[in-house]
Design a protein around this motif. Structure first.
Motif, PDB file in Angstrom:
ATOM      1  N   CYS A 150       0.829  -1.207   0.000  1.00  0.00           N
ATOM      2  CA  CYS A 150       0.000   0.000   0.000  1.00  0.00           C
ATOM      3  C   CYS A 150       0.865   1.260   0.000  1.00  0.00           C
ATOM      4  O   CYS A 150       0.566   2.237  -0.694  1.00  0.00           O
ATOM      5  N   ARG A 151       1.936   1.234   0.783  1.00  0.00           N
ATOM      6  CA  ARG A 151       2.816   2.415   0.868  1.00  0.00           C
ATOM      7  C   ARG A 151       3.470   2.723  -0.470  1.00  0.00           C
ATOM      8  O   ARG A 151       3.678   3.883  -0.824  1.00  0.00           O
ATOM      9  N   GLN A 152       3.780   1.697  -1.232  1.00  0.00           N
ATOM     10  CA  GLN A 152       4.473   1.883  -2.498  1.00  0.00           C
ATOM     11  C   GLN A 152       3.533   2.214  -3.656  1.00  0.00           C
ATOM     12  O   GLN A 152       4.002   2.549  -4.739  1.00  0.00           O
ATOM     13  N   THR A 153       2.233   2.126  -3.412  1.00  0.00           N
ATOM     14  CA  THR A 153       1.274   2.416  -4.479  1.00  0.00           C
ATOM     15  C   THR A 153       1.293   3.903  -4.807  1.00  0.00           C
ATOM     16  O   THR A 153       1.077   4.726  -3.919  1.00  0.00           O
ATOM     17  N   PRO A 154       1.551   4.277  -6.050  1.00  0.00           N
ATOM     18  CA  PRO A 154       1.620   5.705  -6.392  1.00  0.00           C
ATOM     19  C   PRO A 154       0.278   6.404  -6.209  1.00  0.00           C
ATOM     20  O   PRO A 154      -0.781   5.801  -6.320  1.00  0.00           O
ATOM     21  N   SER A 172      -6.245   1.017   3.662  1.00  0.00           N
ATOM     22  CA  SER A 172      -5.647   1.194   2.336  1.00  0.00           C
ATOM     23  C   SER A 172      -5.625  -0.154   1.626  1.00  0.00           C
ATOM     24  O   SER A 172      -5.700  -1.204   2.267  1.00  0.00           O
ATOM     25  N   MET A 173      -5.557  -0.100   0.288  1.00  0.00           N
ATOM     26  CA  MET A 173      -5.471  -1.322  -0.498  1.00  0.00           C
ATOM     27  C   MET A 173      -4.533  -1.110  -1.677  1.00  0.00           C
ATOM     28  O   MET A 173      -4.225   0.029  -2.044  1.00  0.00           O
ATOM     29  N   PHE A 174      -4.075  -2.205  -2.259  1.00  0.00           N
ATOM     30  CA  PHE A 174      -3.200  -2.115  -3.420  1.00  0.00           C
ATOM     31  C   PHE A 174      -3.425  -3.335  -4.299  1.00  0.00           C
ATOM     32  O   PHE A 174      -4.001  -4.343  -3.872  1.00  0.00           O
ATOM     33  N   HIS A 175      -2.963  -3.253  -5.530  1.00  0.00           N
ATOM     34  CA  HIS A 175      -2.997  -4.433  -6.401  1.00  0.00           C
ATOM     35  C   HIS A 175      -1.813  -4.394  -7.355  1.00  0.00           C
ATOM     36  O   HIS A 175      -1.344  -3.321  -7.740  1.00  0.00           O
ATOM     37  N   ARG A 176      -1.337  -5.569  -7.699  1.00  0.00           N
ATOM     38  CA  ARG A 176      -0.284  -5.728  -8.696  1.00  0.00           C
ATOM     39  C   ARG A 176      -0.797  -6.479  -9.920  1.00  0.00           C
ATOM     40  O   ARG A 176      -0.086  -6.591 -10.905  1.00  0.00           O
ATOM     41  N   GLU A 177      -2.007  -7.015  -9.807  1.00  0.00           N
ATOM     42  CA  GLU A 177      -2.679  -7.639 -10.934  1.00  0.00           C
ATOM     43  C   GLU A 177      -4.121  -7.137 -10.971  1.00  0.00           C
ATOM     44  O   GLU A 177      -4.724  -6.892  -9.917  1.00  0.00           O
ATOM     45  N   THR A 178      -4.658  -6.985 -12.164  1.00  0.00           N
ATOM     46  CA  THR A 178      -6.001  -6.452 -12.340  1.00  0.00           C
ATOM     47  C   THR A 178      -7.017  -7.233 -11.518  1.00  0.00           C
ATOM     48  O   THR A 178      -7.007  -8.471 -11.518  1.00  0.00           O
ATOM     49  N   ASP A 179      -7.865  -6.507 -10.824  1.00  0.00           N
ATOM     50  CA  ASP A 179      -8.980  -7.038 -10.028  1.00  0.00           C
ATOM     51  C   ASP A 179      -8.555  -7.683  -8.719  1.00  0.00           C
ATOM     52  O   ASP A 179      -9.414  -8.129  -7.946  1.00  0.00           O
ATOM     53  N   ALA A 180      -7.275  -7.741  -8.415  1.00  0.00           N
ATOM     54  CA  ALA A 180      -6.846  -8.420  -7.194  1.00  0.00           C
ATOM     55  C   ALA A 180      -7.452  -7.775  -5.954  1.00  0.00           C
ATOM     56  O   ALA A 180      -7.968  -8.476  -5.065  1.00  0.00           O
ATOM     57  N   ARG A 191       2.702 -15.868  -4.592  1.00  0.00           N
ATOM     58  CA  ARG A 191       3.138 -14.469  -4.738  1.00  0.00           C
ATOM     59  C   ARG A 191       2.003 -13.533  -4.344  1.00  0.00           C
ATOM     60  O   ARG A 191       0.867 -13.683  -4.803  1.00  0.00           O
ATOM     61  N   LEU A 192       2.300 -12.560  -3.480  1.00  0.00           N
ATOM     62  CA  LEU A 192       1.315 -11.574  -3.057  1.00  0.00           C
ATOM     63  C   LEU A 192       1.069 -10.578  -4.184  1.00  0.00           C
ATOM     64  O   LEU A 192       1.992  -9.886  -4.614  1.00  0.00           O
ATOM     65  N   VAL A 193      -0.170 -10.495  -4.663  1.00  0.00           N
ATOM     66  CA  VAL A 193      -0.463  -9.625  -5.809  1.00  0.00           C
ATOM     67  C   VAL A 193      -1.482  -8.544  -5.489  1.00  0.00           C
ATOM     68  O   VAL A 193      -1.844  -7.738  -6.355  1.00  0.00           O
ATOM     69  N   GLY A 194      -1.936  -8.482  -4.251  1.00  0.00           N
ATOM     70  CA  GLY A 194      -2.883  -7.438  -3.873  1.00  0.00           C
ATOM     71  C   GLY A 194      -3.357  -7.658  -2.457  1.00  0.00           C
ATOM     72  O   GLY A 194      -3.165  -8.733  -1.876  1.00  0.00           O
ATOM     73  N   GLY A 195      -3.969  -6.624  -1.893  1.00  0.00           N
ATOM     74  CA  GLY A 195      -4.491  -6.782  -0.552  1.00  0.00           C
ATOM     75  C   GLY A 195      -4.945  -5.471   0.052  1.00  0.00           C
ATOM     76  O   GLY A 195      -4.887  -4.408  -0.571  1.00  0.00           O
ATOM     77  N   LEU A 196      -5.412  -5.566   1.277  1.00  0.00           N
ATOM     78  CA  LEU A 196      -5.862  -4.395   2.030  1.00  0.00           C
ATOM     79  C   LEU A 196      -5.630  -4.662   3.506  1.00  0.00           C
ATOM     80  O   LEU A 196      -5.425  -5.793   3.925  1.00  0.00           O
ATOM     81  N   TYR A 197      -5.674  -3.585   4.295  1.00  0.00           N
ATOM     82  CA  TYR A 197      -5.542  -3.753   5.738  1.00  0.00           C
ATOM     83  C   TYR A 197      -6.423  -2.731   6.441  1.00  0.00           C
ATOM     84  O   TYR A 197      -6.866  -1.731   5.852  1.00  0.00           O
TER      85      TYR A 197
END
Length: 229
Positions: free
Chosen positions: A104-108, A162-170, A144-150
């Motif tokens: 999440c921190r690295q998500t632009p 916050s949430m993030f994704h590295r693959e579409t819809d994750a 491999r972790l490709v998305g998530g939230l906390y």
């Protein structure tokens, strides 16, 4: 005339009433990120949100309206339902909490190099996780972790952070699964804080701050477990 924030916080973990917040939602500045203060904040509909890259500057918000999702109102569109049925992602809870925060921190974000998650905030949420209060929901593909939230689970309320994704819809798949599991466990509300198209498409909507405070006042004292697996 009612005095409006922001107010300067003292050493004790107490806050002014959220209804005294500035029209921007800013209620207070200062204080610390102790477990006691964070629990006092969230229990009263307040959350920290830095306004810049200064790790020492703390700002506390309680916006009006508040963007929330009632678990019974979760909307899963046809394309997302197909994505979930495909089994493209495995969803797990609390397998990699610190990695989720880092993702999440690295998500632009537009116009900035990162997100609002400062090192001090990251450490504070890790402390809450170690106490069983903060949790993560994660999407995995082949280990491999490709998305998530906390966020924080207090009583029957989940306060999403916050949430993030590295693959579409994750992140959408993770969020939908989490909400369904929270509903099964009797959770009343998911706090989304601020409106986004992403969350609106899943059924989140705005309610007044007064309504939000009424909801959490009733739901936080009730006990409910967080999903496992």
């Amino acid at each position: 005339m009612k005095l409006r924030g922001p107010f300067l916080l003292g050493p004790d973990p107490v806050f002014p009433h959220p209804e005294l917040a500035h029209e921007s939602g800013l209620l207070a500045v200062g204080g610390d990120l102790s477990v006691e203060r964070l629990l006092a904040a969230y229990s009263n509909g307040i959350f920290p949100w830095p306004l810049g890259d200064d790790d020492d500057a703390l700002y506390w918000f309680s916006p009006d309206p508040r963007f929330v999702l009632y678990p019974s109102e979760l909307h899963v569109g046809r394309s997302l339902a197909r994505r979930r049925r495909s089994g493209a992602f495995e969803v797990h809870y609390d397998w990699a909490f610190e990695d989720v925060i880092e993702g999440c921190r690295q998500t632009p974000r537009p116009g900035a190099a990162g997100t609002w998650i400062t090192p001090s905030l990251e450490a504070a949420y890790v402390d809450l996780h170690q106490l069983g209060i903060a949790h993560s929901a994660e999407a995995w593909v082949a280990g491999r972790l490709v998305g998530g939230l906390y966020g924080l689970a207090l009583g029957r309320v989940f306060f999403g952070e916050s949430m993030f994704h590295r693959e579409t819809d994750a992140s959408k798949v993770v969020f939908a699964q989490l909400v369904e599991d929270l509903r099964a466990l009797g959770y009343r509300l998911v706090d989304c804080q601020q409106e986004t198209d992403h969350l609106a498409s899943l059924g989140a909507r705005s309610i007044s701050r007064a309504a939000f405070l009424h909801e959490i006042e009733a739901a936080i004292p009730e006990s409910a477990p967080f999903p496992e697996g």
